[in-house]
Design an enzyme around this catalytic site. Structure first.
Site, PDB file in Angstrom:
ATOM      1  N   ALA A  13       0.755  -1.228   0.114  1.00 26.33           N
ATOM      2  CA  ALA A  13       0.113  -0.005   0.077  1.00 26.33           C
ATOM      3  C   ALA A  13       1.049   1.143   0.097  1.00 26.33           C
ATOM      4  CB  ALA A  13      -0.839  -0.014   1.015  1.00 26.33           C
ATOM      5  N   TYR A 155       2.944 -14.077 -14.412  1.00 28.18           N
ATOM      6  CA  TYR A 155       1.975 -13.188 -13.686  1.00 28.18           C
ATOM      7  C   TYR A 155       0.317 -13.709 -13.779  1.00 28.18           C
ATOM      8  CZ  TYR A 155      -0.026  -8.653 -12.791  1.00 28.18           C
ATOM      9  OH  TYR A 155      -0.838  -7.615 -12.503  1.00 28.18           O
ATOM     10  N   LYS A 159      -2.451 -14.594 -11.124  1.00 31.84           N
ATOM     11  CA  LYS A 159      -3.529 -13.742 -11.056  1.00 31.84           C
ATOM     12  C   LYS A 159      -4.862 -14.562 -11.257  1.00 31.84           C
ATOM     13  CE  LYS A 159      -1.942  -9.892  -9.998  1.00 31.84           C
ATOM     14  NZ  LYS A 159      -2.211  -9.098  -8.708  1.00 31.84           N
TER      15      LYS A 159
HETATM   16  P1  NAI Z   1       2.510  -0.939  -7.935  1.00 33.15           P
HETATM   17  O1  NAI Z   1       3.983  -1.690  -8.405  1.00 33.15           O
HETATM   18  O2  NAI Z   1       2.644   0.632  -8.187  1.00 33.15           O
HETATM   19  O3  NAI Z   1       2.548  -0.996  -6.356  1.00 33.15           O
HETATM   20  C1  NAI Z   1       2.609  -2.216  -5.560  1.00 33.15           C
HETATM   21  C2  NAI Z   1       3.423  -2.237  -4.345  1.00 33.15           C
HETATM   22  O4  NAI Z   1       3.514  -3.546  -3.896  1.00 33.15           O
HETATM   23  C3  NAI Z   1       4.729  -1.634  -4.216  1.00 33.15           C
HETATM   24  O5  NAI Z   1       4.915  -0.592  -3.370  1.00 33.15           O
HETATM   25  C4  NAI Z   1       5.521  -2.763  -3.844  1.00 33.15           C
HETATM   26  O6  NAI Z   1       6.807  -2.324  -2.997  1.00 33.15           O
HETATM   27  C5  NAI Z   1       4.648  -3.530  -3.061  1.00 33.15           C
HETATM   28  N1  NAI Z   1       5.184  -4.871  -2.973  1.00 33.15           N
HETATM   29  C6  NAI Z   1       5.736  -5.865  -4.197  1.00 33.15           C
HETATM   30  N2  NAI Z   1       6.310  -6.852  -3.440  1.00 33.15           N
HETATM   31  C7  NAI Z   1       5.948  -6.818  -1.980  1.00 33.15           C
HETATM   32  C8  NAI Z   1       5.979  -7.970  -1.077  1.00 33.15           C
HETATM   33  N3  NAI Z   1       6.688  -9.124  -1.400  1.00 33.15           N
HETATM   34  N4  NAI Z   1       5.484  -7.677   0.176  1.00 33.15           N
HETATM   35  C9  NAI Z   1       4.996  -6.420   0.164  1.00 33.15           C
HETATM   36  N5  NAI Z   1       4.810  -5.560  -0.675  1.00 33.15           N
HETATM   37  C10 NAI Z   1       5.229  -5.622  -1.757  1.00 33.15           C
HETATM   38  O7  NAI Z   1       1.644  -1.708  -8.632  1.00 33.15           O
HETATM   39  P2  NAI Z   1       0.022  -1.207  -8.856  1.00 33.15           P
HETATM   40  O8  NAI Z   1      -0.210  -1.057 -10.149  1.00 33.15           O
HETATM   41  O9  NAI Z   1      -0.590  -0.462  -7.716  1.00 33.15           O
HETATM   42  O10 NAI Z   1      -0.602  -2.850  -8.524  1.00 33.15           O
HETATM   43  C11 NAI Z   1      -1.159  -3.371  -7.456  1.00 33.15           C
HETATM   44  C12 NAI Z   1      -1.736  -4.525  -7.616  1.00 33.15           C
HETATM   45  O11 NAI Z   1      -2.587  -4.478  -8.629  1.00 33.15           O
HETATM   46  C13 NAI Z   1      -0.820  -5.767  -8.056  1.00 33.15           C
HETATM   47  O12 NAI Z   1      -1.136  -7.109  -7.415  1.00 33.15           O
HETATM   48  C14 NAI Z   1      -0.999  -5.785  -9.650  1.00 33.15           C
HETATM   49  O13 NAI Z   1      -0.867  -7.015 -10.122  1.00 33.15           O
HETATM   50  C15 NAI Z   1      -2.469  -5.399  -9.572  1.00 33.15           C
HETATM   51  N6  NAI Z   1      -2.828  -4.952 -10.988  1.00 33.15           N
HETATM   52  C16 NAI Z   1      -2.486  -3.716 -11.359  1.00 33.15           C
HETATM   53  C17 NAI Z   1      -2.828  -3.467 -12.803  1.00 33.15           C
HETATM   54  C18 NAI Z   1      -2.342  -2.131 -13.321  1.00 33.15           C
HETATM   55  O14 NAI Z   1      -2.539  -1.958 -14.424  1.00 33.15           O
HETATM   56  N7  NAI Z   1      -1.554  -1.300 -12.716  1.00 33.15           N
HETATM   57  C19 NAI Z   1      -3.902  -4.134 -13.320  1.00 33.15           C
HETATM   58  C20 NAI Z   1      -4.257  -5.311 -12.717  1.00 33.15           C
HETATM   59  C21 NAI Z   1      -3.778  -5.690 -11.694  1.00 33.15           C
END
Ligand code: NAI
Length: 248
Positions: A13, A155, A159
């Protein structure tokens, strides 16, 4: 909201969709634990934003892929707040590669965070949720988990796996008023998608009836609904927030 203080844990978050979820859940009467493993300066900004909306907040740093660290963090939350009502499994990573080149390490890293991480968190929170006979678990999947996407076998598998996990656990925990659902975002404007090449972005846009990428806030609103008392009769479902890209 409700008489008792609600307590939520949102993984990953610090930024992006996870931050938007923490902010959208924030209101007086809720304590939000903001998890991340990196981007800790940004996590502090999420905390400030949540507190500005009258909620309580704390940053909890752990890696969701580390079972022991997850259990310890959840134990500490229960010790401090006495309950845990809402879990949002949002932490996720990509390590894209075509299948012929996809390294075992890339497969393992993505599955360990995106799918196993959710399992660790669900297992850790299910005991206190069963005891309190209340819970809301929301897993952040993706449209590609249903459609597939070249170059993302790891990925996509993670998912799609989250959707199966959602349904199995929904059936297990339903008798204690714990609902388990998934939200499957389409293409959302975050750091994760900002790095996509222009050509890929244009190809993606052409597939979206609403002709734009979504915002983290639009994903967060679906999570807030599923996390609410109002959504008590919805479990084992997937809410699609994808601009019409996939209609199921
Ligand atoms: P983001 O990369 O901006 O944020 C993800 C956060 O999760 C980062 O702050 C990161 O440090 C943290 N994180 C990563 N590995 C971790 C771990 N092992 N333990 C704790 N925290 C961890 O990504 P975004 O775009 O906000 O994505 C959030 C979720 O939404 C992900 O699960 C992603 O797969 C999913 N998602 C995103 C889409 C998009 O278009 N951005 C589309 C569909 C799903």
């Amino acid at each position: 909201m409700m008489d008792e203080m609600r307590v939520a844990l949102v993984t990953g978050a610090a930024r992006g969709i996870g931050r938007a979820i923490a902010l959208a859940l924030a209101q007086p009467g809720i304590m939000i634990y903001i998890n991340d493993v990196a981007n800790l300066d940004e996590a502090a900004l999420t905390q400030k934003g949540v507190e500005d909306k009258g909620a309580k907040a704390r940053v909890v740093t752990f890696n969701v892929a580390d079972a022991g660290a997850v259990q310890q963090a959840v134990d500490e939350i229960i010790k401090e707040s006495g309950r845990l009502d809402i879990l949002v499994n949002n932490a996720g990573i990509t390590r894209d590669n075509l299948i012929v080149r996809l390294k075992e390490a890339e497969w393992d890293q993505v599955l360990d965070v995106n799918l196993k991480g959710a399992y660790h968190c669900i297992r850790a929170v299910s005991k206190p949720m069963l005891k309190q006979r209340y819970g809301r678990i929301i897993n952040i999947s993706s449209v590609v988990g249903l459609m597939g996407n070249p170059g993302q076998a790891n990925y996509v598998a993670s998912k799609a796996g989250l959707i199966g996990l959602t349904k199995a656990v929904a059936r297990e925990l339903a008798s204690r008023h714990i609902t388990v659902n998934a939200v499957a975002p389409g293409f959302i404007q975050t750091e994760m998608t900002a790095s996509l090449p222009e050509k890929t972005r244009a190809e993606m846009l052409a597939q979206i009836p609403l002709s734009r990428f979504g915002t983290p806030e639009e994903v967060a609103q679906a999570v807030v609904f599923l996390a609410s008392d109002t959504a008590a009769y919805i479990t084992g479902q997937v809410i699609h927030v994808n601009g019409g890209m996939l209609m199921v």
